[in-house]
Design a protein around this motif. Structure first.
Motif, PDB file in Angstrom:
ATOM      1  N   GLN A   4       0.826  -1.200   0.000  1.00 12.42           N
ATOM      2  CA  GLN A   4       0.000   0.000   0.000  1.00 12.42           C
ATOM      3  C   GLN A   4       0.869   1.263   0.000  1.00 12.42           C
ATOM      4  OE1 GLN A   4      -2.785   0.173   3.250  1.00 12.42           O
ATOM      5  NE2 GLN A   4      -3.883   1.920   2.399  1.00 12.42           N
ATOM      6  N   GLN A   5       1.914   1.276   0.813  1.00 15.45           N
ATOM      7  CA  GLN A   5       2.812   2.432   0.835  1.00 15.45           C
ATOM      8  C   GLN A   5       3.559   2.554  -0.492  1.00 15.45           C
ATOM      9  OE1 GLN A   5       6.006   2.415   3.730  1.00 15.45           O
ATOM     10  NE2 GLN A   5       6.365   4.600   3.489  1.00 15.45           N
ATOM     11  N   GLN A   6       3.986   1.417  -1.043  1.00 18.84           N
ATOM     12  CA  GLN A   6       4.671   1.445  -2.336  1.00 18.84           C
ATOM     13  C   GLN A   6       3.774   2.080  -3.393  1.00 18.84           C
ATOM     14  OE1 GLN A   6       5.135  -2.157  -4.707  1.00 18.84           O
ATOM     15  NE2 GLN A   6       7.303  -1.639  -4.977  1.00 18.84           N
ATOM     16  N   GLN A   7       2.513   1.671  -3.435  1.00 17.07           N
ATOM     17  CA  GLN A   7       1.592   2.214  -4.431  1.00 17.07           C
ATOM     18  C   GLN A   7       1.340   3.701  -4.190  1.00 17.07           C
ATOM     19  OE1 GLN A   7       0.463   0.677  -7.318  1.00 17.07           O
ATOM     20  NE2 GLN A   7      -0.063   2.815  -7.718  1.00 17.07           N
ATOM     21  N   ALA A   8       1.236   4.099  -2.928  1.00 17.05           N
ATOM     22  CA  ALA A   8       1.028   5.517  -2.619  1.00 17.05           C
ATOM     23  C   ALA A   8       2.216   6.359  -3.100  1.00 17.05           C
ATOM     24  CB  ALA A   8       0.811   5.705  -1.122  1.00 17.05           C
ATOM     25  N   LEU A   9       3.426   5.886  -2.841  1.00 15.77           N
ATOM     26  CA  LEU A   9       4.612   6.617  -3.299  1.00 15.77           C
ATOM     27  C   LEU A   9       4.706   6.623  -4.820  1.00 15.77           C
ATOM     28  CD1 LEU A   9       7.262   5.478  -0.674  1.00 15.77           C
ATOM     29  CD2 LEU A   9       6.362   7.791  -0.992  1.00 15.77           C
ATOM     30  N   TRP A  10       4.351   5.508  -5.445  1.00 22.06           N
ATOM     31  CA  TRP A  10       4.394   5.431  -6.905  1.00 22.06           C
ATOM     32  C   TRP A  10       3.407   6.432  -7.513  1.00 22.06           C
ATOM     33  CZ3 TRP A  10       7.802   4.385 -10.229  1.00 22.06           C
ATOM     34  CH2 TRP A  10       7.477   4.179 -11.564  1.00 22.06           C
ATOM     35  N   ALA A  47      11.976   2.114  -5.378  1.00 25.62           N
ATOM     36  CA  ALA A  47      12.886   1.024  -5.731  1.00 25.62           C
ATOM     37  C   ALA A  47      13.711   0.547  -4.543  1.00 25.62           C
ATOM     38  CB  ALA A  47      13.820   1.469  -6.860  1.00 25.62           C
ATOM     39  N   LEU A  48      14.162   1.492  -3.734  1.00 20.73           N
ATOM     40  CA  LEU A  48      15.088   1.150  -2.649  1.00 20.73           C
ATOM     41  C   LEU A  48      14.405   0.697  -1.375  1.00 20.73           C
ATOM     42  CD1 LEU A  48      17.577   4.105  -3.108  1.00 20.73           C
ATOM     43  CD2 LEU A  48      17.992   1.686  -3.631  1.00 20.73           C
ATOM     44  N   ASP A  49      13.118   0.990  -1.244  1.00 22.82           N
ATOM     45  CA  ASP A  49      12.376   0.712  -0.016  1.00 22.82           C
ATOM     46  C   ASP A  49      12.729   1.796   0.996  1.00 22.82           C
ATOM     47  OD1 ASP A  49      10.741  -0.510   1.900  1.00 22.82           O
ATOM     48  OD2 ASP A  49      11.548  -2.501   1.539  1.00 22.82           O
ATOM     49  N   ASP A  50      12.294   1.631   2.210  1.00 17.07           N
ATOM     50  CA  ASP A  50      12.562   2.634   3.228  1.00 17.07           C
ATOM     51  C   ASP A  50      14.055   2.672   3.543  1.00 17.07           C
ATOM     52  OD1 ASP A  50       9.936   3.526   3.519  1.00 17.07           O
ATOM     53  OD2 ASP A  50       9.453   1.881   4.874  1.00 17.07           O
ATOM     54  N   PRO A  51      14.556   3.850   3.911  1.00 17.84           N
ATOM     55  CA  PRO A  51      15.997   3.986   4.190  1.00 17.84           C
ATOM     56  C   PRO A  51      16.396   3.231   5.454  1.00 17.84           C
ATOM     57  CG  PRO A  51      14.838   5.983   4.782  1.00 17.84           C
ATOM     58  CD  PRO A  51      13.829   5.101   4.112  1.00 17.84           C
ATOM     59  N   PRO A  52      17.660   2.841   5.535  1.00 24.15           N
ATOM     60  CA  PRO A  52      18.119   2.107   6.712  1.00 24.15           C
ATOM     61  C   PRO A  52      18.053   2.933   7.995  1.00 24.15           C
ATOM     62  CG  PRO A  52      19.941   2.516   5.186  1.00 24.15           C
ATOM     63  CD  PRO A  52      18.692   3.014   4.532  1.00 24.15           C
ATOM     64  N   HIS A  53      18.199   4.259   7.878  1.00 25.31           N
ATOM     65  CA  HIS A  53      18.177   5.138   9.058  1.00 25.31           C
ATOM     66  C   HIS A  53      17.392   6.398   8.724  1.00 25.31           C
ATOM     67  CE1 HIS A  53      21.303   2.575  10.655  1.00 25.31           C
ATOM     68  NE2 HIS A  53      21.993   2.763   9.547  1.00 25.31           N
ATOM     69  N   GLY A  54      16.285   6.619   9.413  1.00 27.28           N
ATOM     70  CA  GLY A  54      15.541   7.871   9.273  1.00 27.28           C
ATOM     71  C   GLY A  54      14.885   8.052   7.924  1.00 27.28           C
ATOM     72  N   GLN A  55      15.437   8.964   7.118  1.00 30.94           N
ATOM     73  CA  GLN A  55      14.859   9.248   5.811  1.00 30.94           C
ATOM     74  C   GLN A  55      15.969   9.357   4.778  1.00 30.94           C
ATOM     75  OE1 GLN A  55      12.855  12.904   6.832  1.00 30.94           O
ATOM     76  NE2 GLN A  55      14.522  14.150   6.064  1.00 30.94           N
ATOM     77  N   TRP A  56      15.586   9.214   3.498  1.00 23.88           N
ATOM     78  CA  TRP A  56      16.568   9.354   2.431  1.00 23.88           C
ATOM     79  C   TRP A  56      16.981  10.818   2.314  1.00 23.88           C
ATOM     80  CZ3 TRP A  56      18.880   5.267   0.936  1.00 23.88           C
ATOM     81  CH2 TRP A  56      18.216   4.051   0.840  1.00 23.88           C
ATOM     82  N   SER A  57      18.254  11.046   2.075  1.00 21.00           N
ATOM     83  CA  SER A  57      18.720  12.403   1.789  1.00 21.00           C
ATOM     84  C   SER A  57      18.751  12.582   0.280  1.00 21.00           C
ATOM     85  CB  SER A  57      20.116  12.643   2.366  1.00 21.00           C
ATOM     86  OG  SER A  57      21.086  11.923   1.627  1.00 21.00           O
ATOM     87  N   LEU A  62      20.948   8.652  -4.520  1.00 15.65           N
ATOM     88  CA  LEU A  62      21.521   8.147  -5.760  1.00 15.65           C
ATOM     89  C   LEU A  62      22.669   7.170  -5.494  1.00 15.65           C
ATOM     90  CD1 LEU A  62      21.565   8.086  -8.838  1.00 15.65           C
ATOM     91  CD2 LEU A  62      23.022  10.127  -8.769  1.00 15.65           C
ATOM     92  N   GLN A  63      23.403   7.382  -4.408  1.00 14.90           N
ATOM     93  CA  GLN A  63      24.501   6.476  -4.070  1.00 14.90           C
ATOM     94  C   GLN A  63      24.004   5.060  -3.805  1.00 14.90           C
ATOM     95  OE1 GLN A  63      26.423   8.380  -0.759  1.00 14.90           O
ATOM     96  NE2 GLN A  63      27.429   9.891  -2.040  1.00 14.90           N
ATOM     97  N   TYR A  64      22.792   4.938  -3.321  1.00 19.21           N
ATOM     98  CA  TYR A  64      22.202   3.621  -3.093  1.00 19.21           C
ATOM     99  C   TYR A  64      21.515   3.095  -4.349  1.00 19.21           C
ATOM    100  CZ  TYR A  64      22.968   4.019   1.925  1.00 19.21           C
ATOM    101  OH  TYR A  64      23.546   4.120   3.152  1.00 19.21           O
ATOM    102  N   PHE A  65      20.966   4.001  -5.152  1.00 14.47           N
ATOM    103  CA  PHE A  65      20.201   3.611  -6.331  1.00 14.47           C
ATOM    104  C   PHE A  65      21.100   3.160  -7.479  1.00 14.47           C
ATOM    105  CE2 PHE A  65      17.657   4.790 -10.169  1.00 14.47           C
ATOM    106  CZ  PHE A  65      16.531   4.011  -9.924  1.00 14.47           C
ATOM    107  N   ALA A  66      22.172   3.899  -7.741  1.00 14.16           N
ATOM    108  CA  ALA A  66      23.026   3.652  -8.905  1.00 14.16           C
ATOM    109  C   ALA A  66      23.649   2.255  -8.961  1.00 14.16           C
ATOM    110  CB  ALA A  66      24.112   4.719  -8.998  1.00 14.16           C
ATOM    111  N   PRO A  67      24.081   1.657  -7.839  1.00 13.22           N
ATOM    112  CA  PRO A  67      24.667   0.319  -7.930  1.00 13.22           C
ATOM    113  C   PRO A  67      23.683  -0.771  -8.369  1.00 13.22           C
ATOM    114  CG  PRO A  67      25.372   1.384  -5.911  1.00 13.22           C
ATOM    115  CD  PRO A  67      24.291   2.234  -6.501  1.00 13.22           C
ATOM    116  N   GLY A  68      22.388  -0.482  -8.278  1.00 12.96           N
ATOM    117  CA  GLY A  68      21.390  -1.410  -8.810  1.00 12.96           C
ATOM    118  C   GLY A  68      21.124  -2.649  -7.982  1.00 12.96           C
ATOM    119  N   GLN A  69      21.447  -2.632  -6.702  1.00 13.69           N
ATOM    120  CA  GLN A  69      21.193  -3.800  -5.854  1.00 13.69           C
ATOM    121  C   GLN A  69      19.709  -4.089  -5.709  1.00 13.69           C
ATOM    122  OE1 GLN A  69      23.658  -5.836  -4.708  1.00 13.69           O
ATOM    123  NE2 GLN A  69      24.940  -4.519  -5.980  1.00 13.69           N
ATOM    124  N   TRP A  70      18.872  -3.138  -6.018  1.00 12.33           N
ATOM    125  CA  TRP A  70      17.420  -3.279  -5.939  1.00 12.33           C
ATOM    126  C   TRP A  70      16.864  -4.013  -7.159  1.00 12.33           C
ATOM    127  CZ3 TRP A  70      15.149  -0.718 -10.017  1.00 12.33           C
ATOM    128  CH2 TRP A  70      15.951   0.238 -10.658  1.00 12.33           C
TER     129      TRP A  70
END
Length: 134
Positions: A4-10, A47-57, A62-70
């Motif tokens: 539900q959260q994924q769809q809301a963000l999308w 794509a990345l899901d919720d951040p590991p700590h707090g919120q995404w900066s 992009l540092q998490y997105f670019a390597p494509g682990q998702w």
């Protein structure tokens, strides 16, 4: 993040993209660039899901997105797309915090970058994106 959260963000990512298109059509290129950036930011969050700590900066997501682990299998983004996202981020910062106007070409490039990111995330997660090529 649950479905539900994924769809809301999308949905928010899609709305930012559509707003960017509408702003570009009206000649509001500075706002169009900002909306394109927020479409990209929100799609990366999906794509990345919720951040590991707090919120995404903004500077760090992009540092998490670019390597494509998702992606399955994990595949890094093409360098041209990573650079385009960085350019979009910088264009937004310059427009919103330095008062620099953006042009029609800037809007078109930003929309193209946003469309590429949204298409990639949509394909990976089975989401719909009806974005047209600017």
């Amino acid at each position: 993040m649950d479905a539900q959260q994924q769809q809301a963000l999308w949905t928010i990512a899609q709305e930012h993209y559509e707003a960017a298109e509408l702003c570009a059509e009206r000649g509001w290129h500075t706002v169009s660039v900002a909306c394109s950036y927020y479409a990209v930011y929100t799609a990366m969050w999906v794509a990345l899901d919720d951040p590991p700590h707090g919120q995404w900066s903004h500077a760090g997501i992009l540092q998490y997105f670019a390597p494509g682990q998702w992606r399955h299998p994990a595949t890094p983004l093409e360098r041209t797309l990573t650079r385009a996202i960085r350019r979009l981020y910088n264009a937004r910062v310059h427009a919103q915090y330095r008062g620099e106007s953006r042009t029609g070409q800037d809007s078109a490039e930003a929309l193209n970058t946003a469309n590429q990111v949204l298409q990639l995330v949509a394909r990976t997660f089975g989401l719909s994106h009806g974005g047209s090529a600017p």
